[in-house]
Design a protein around this motif. Structure first.
Motif, mmCIF file in Angstrom:
data_model
loop_
_atom_site.group_PDB
_atom_site.id
_atom_site.type_symbol
_atom_site.label_atom_id
_atom_site.label_comp_id
_atom_site.label_asym_id
_atom_site.label_seq_id
_atom_site.Cartn_x
_atom_site.Cartn_y
_atom_site.Cartn_z
ATOM 1 N N ARG A 166 0.861 -1.187 0.000
ATOM 2 C CA ARG A 166 0.000 0.000 0.000
ATOM 3 C C ARG A 166 0.893 1.231 0.000
ATOM 4 N NH1 ARG A 166 -4.984 1.926 2.533
ATOM 5 N NH2 ARG A 166 -4.613 3.987 3.408
ATOM 6 N N VAL A 167 0.502 2.242 -0.779
ATOM 7 C CA VAL A 167 1.281 3.481 -0.827
ATOM 8 C C VAL A 167 0.343 4.684 -0.738
ATOM 9 C CG1 VAL A 167 3.160 2.470 -2.199
ATOM 10 C CG2 VAL A 167 1.221 3.580 -3.357
ATOM 11 N N THR A 168 0.920 5.804 -0.365
ATOM 12 C CA THR A 168 0.168 7.060 -0.303
ATOM 13 C C THR A 168 0.903 8.117 -1.102
ATOM 14 O OG1 THR A 168 -0.739 6.565 1.876
ATOM 15 C CG2 THR A 168 -0.724 8.878 1.186
ATOM 16 N N LEU A 169 0.171 8.743 -2.013
ATOM 17 C CA LEU A 169 0.703 9.831 -2.825
ATOM 18 C C LEU A 169 0.101 11.131 -2.308
ATOM 19 C CD1 LEU A 169 1.103 7.258 -4.509
ATOM 20 C CD2 LEU A 169 0.502 8.569 -6.541
ATOM 21 N N ARG A 170 0.950 12.143 -2.234
ATOM 22 C CA ARG A 170 0.506 13.402 -1.654
ATOM 23 C C ARG A 170 0.551 14.534 -2.663
ATOM 24 N NH1 ARG A 170 0.805 15.985 3.801
ATOM 25 N NH2 ARG A 170 1.007 18.217 3.404
ATOM 26 N N CYS A 171 -0.401 15.469 -2.520
ATOM 27 C CA CYS A 171 -0.488 16.599 -3.441
ATOM 28 C C CYS A 171 -0.849 17.858 -2.678
ATOM 29 C CB CYS A 171 -1.550 16.321 -4.503
ATOM 30 S SG CYS A 171 -1.984 17.749 -5.518
ATOM 31 N N SER A 172 -0.075 18.908 -2.901
ATOM 32 C CA SER A 172 -0.415 20.222 -2.351
ATOM 33 C C SER A 172 -0.797 21.127 -3.514
ATOM 34 C CB SER A 172 0.778 20.815 -1.598
ATOM 35 O OG SER A 172 1.057 20.063 -0.447
ATOM 36 N N PRO A 173 -2.016 21.639 -3.522
ATOM 37 C CA PRO A 173 -2.453 22.471 -4.655
ATOM 38 C C PRO A 173 -1.807 23.848 -4.630
ATOM 39 C CG PRO A 173 -4.133 22.440 -2.956
ATOM 40 C CD PRO A 173 -3.059 21.491 -2.509
ATOM 41 N N ARG A 174 -2.003 24.587 -5.709
ATOM 42 C CA ARG A 174 -1.533 25.974 -5.761
ATOM 43 C C ARG A 174 -2.276 26.776 -4.702
ATOM 44 N NH1 ARG A 174 -2.043 29.299 -10.931
ATOM 45 N NH2 ARG A 174 -4.220 29.040 -10.320
ATOM 46 N N SER A 175 -1.604 27.792 -4.212
ATOM 47 C CA SER A 175 -2.225 28.647 -3.211
ATOM 48 C C SER A 175 -3.514 29.255 -3.774
ATOM 49 C CB SER A 175 -1.238 29.766 -2.845
ATOM 50 O OG SER A 175 -1.823 30.667 -1.944
ATOM 51 N N GLY A 176 -4.606 29.101 -3.035
ATOM 52 C CA GLY A 176 -5.875 29.672 -3.463
ATOM 53 C C GLY A 176 -6.752 28.728 -4.265
ATOM 54 N N ASP A 177 -6.193 27.613 -4.722
ATOM 55 C CA ASP A 177 -6.995 26.665 -5.494
ATOM 56 C C ASP A 177 -7.775 25.752 -4.553
ATOM 57 O OD1 ASP A 177 -4.924 25.981 -8.461
ATOM 58 O OD2 ASP A 177 -6.003 27.775 -7.761
ATOM 59 N N LEU A 178 -9.039 25.556 -4.870
ATOM 60 C CA LEU A 178 -9.903 24.753 -4.011
ATOM 61 C C LEU A 178 -10.117 23.338 -4.543
ATOM 62 C CD1 LEU A 178 -12.648 27.432 -3.209
ATOM 63 C CD2 LEU A 178 -10.673 26.805 -1.822
ATOM 64 N N SER A 179 -9.883 23.158 -5.822
ATOM 65 C CA SER A 179 -10.120 21.855 -6.449
ATOM 66 C C SER A 179 -8.833 21.077 -6.639
ATOM 67 C CB SER A 179 -10.762 22.052 -7.830
ATOM 68 O OG SER A 179 -12.151 22.040 -7.749
ATOM 69 N N VAL A 180 -8.934 19.772 -6.396
ATOM 70 C CA VAL A 180 -7.826 18.865 -6.666
ATOM 71 C C VAL A 180 -8.345 17.698 -7.493
ATOM 72 C CG1 VAL A 180 -6.212 17.213 -5.672
ATOM 73 C CG2 VAL A 180 -6.466 19.457 -4.622
ATOM 74 N N TYR A 181 -7.622 17.388 -8.566
ATOM 75 C CA TYR A 181 -7.954 16.263 -9.422
ATOM 76 C C TYR A 181 -6.808 15.259 -9.392
ATOM 77 C CZ TYR A 181 -11.209 19.515 -11.748
ATOM 78 O OH TYR A 181 -12.201 20.427 -12.043
ATOM 79 N N TRP A 182 -7.140 13.991 -9.535
ATOM 80 C CA TRP A 182 -6.119 12.950 -9.680
ATOM 81 C C TRP A 182 -6.311 12.260 -11.031
ATOM 82 C CZ3 TRP A 182 -1.953 12.239 -6.658
ATOM 83 C CH2 TRP A 182 -1.966 12.779 -5.369
ATOM 84 N N TYR A 183 -5.200 12.078 -11.748
ATOM 85 C CA TYR A 183 -5.201 11.389 -13.029
ATOM 86 C C TYR A 183 -4.110 10.321 -13.033
ATOM 87 C CZ TYR A 183 -8.187 15.016 -15.058
ATOM 88 O OH TYR A 183 -9.236 15.861 -15.336
ATOM 89 N N GLN A 184 -4.383 9.256 -13.760
ATOM 90 C CA GLN A 184 -3.409 8.181 -13.929
ATOM 91 C C GLN A 184 -2.986 8.148 -15.403
ATOM 92 O OE1 GLN A 184 -4.809 4.094 -14.385
ATOM 93 N NE2 GLN A 184 -3.446 3.462 -12.725
ATOM 94 N N GLN A 185 -1.677 8.089 -15.627
ATOM 95 C CA GLN A 185 -1.171 8.011 -16.993
ATOM 96 C C GLN A 185 -0.226 6.828 -17.099
ATOM 97 O OE1 GLN A 185 1.284 11.294 -18.591
ATOM 98 N NE2 GLN A 185 0.085 11.152 -20.464
#
Lengths: 109, 115
Positions: free
Chosen positions: B18-37
């Motif tokens: 099991r793994v955990t991937l982390r994402c910090s959005p741009r300052s002020g952005d409220l939406s976060v999307y995850w995509y797999q490529q």
């Protein structure tokens, strides 16, 4: 539902023009265009909202035909830096952006 | 630099883990999307969060889950990993709900290799 992009790949010489098409079978809210260079993150180019609006970004422009649910990306006088994979993203609502399979563009000197 | 931060950059792990991937959005952005490529493939939409709430789900496997925290950073959890899960996972953020006139800004991705 994933939009359909055509062609899958394009090879052209510097200075030539290219058109990339994106179509959907469903009514669209907006169309986004992004470019991804090999090994890098996709980079935003432009957004088109329904209404047949055309936008431009340097020598790259796009149109959106709301009735046909189609968008086209126009690259004029291609430069070497235009090489990459172009993705269109379509949104049927303000919740989800679905990308096409991409068009690989190679500009040769 | 898009302003979106993803960690780690590379992850190599074994099947079943099991793994955990982390994402910090741009300052002020409220939406976060995850995509797999996957290798030389398109961007497959996984999930979208807006201001802490799930807004839309794509073809996300049941073994995968995500959440967005009060400080707006997001984590993508992948469990019972299989070889086919090897891919580049992108996080993107936008100012508003997305899909409208809010551009997506992508992080540099986390490359996951399952051995």
């Amino acid at each position: 539902q994933q939009p359909v992009q055509s062609p899958q790949a394009v090879i052209l010489r510097e200075g030539e023009d290219a058109v990339i098409n994106c179509s959907s079978s469903k009514a669209l809210y907006s169309v986004h265009w992004y470019r991804q260079k090999h090994g890098e993150a996709p980079v935003f180019l432009m957004i088109l909202l329904k209404g047949g609006e055309q936008k431009g970004h340097e020598k790259i422009s796009a149109s959106f035909n709301e009735k046909k649910q189609q968008s086209s990306l126009y690259l004029t006088a291609s430069q070497l830096s235009y090489s990459g994979t172009y993705f269109c993203g379509t949104a049927r609502s303000a919740r989800q952006l679905t990308f096409g399979s991409g068009t690989q563009l190679t500009v040769l000197p | 630099d898009s302003g979106v931060t993803q960690t780690p950059k590379h992850l190599i792990t074994a099947t079943g883990q099991r793994v955990t991937l982390r994402c910090s959005p741009r300052s002020g952005d409220l939406s976060v999307y995850w995509y797999q490529q996957s290798l030389d493939q398109g961007l497959q939409f996984l999930i979208h969060y807006y201001n802490g709430e799930e807004r839309a789900k794509g073809n996300i496997l049941e073994r995968f889950s995500a959440q967005q925290f009060p400080d707006l950073h997001s984590e993508l959890n992948l469990s019972s990993l299989e070889l086919g899960d090897s891919a580049l996972y992108f996080c993107a953020s936008s100012r508003l709900g997305g899909g409208d006139n809010s551009p997506l800004h992508f992080g540099n991705g986390t490359r996951l290799t399952v051995t």
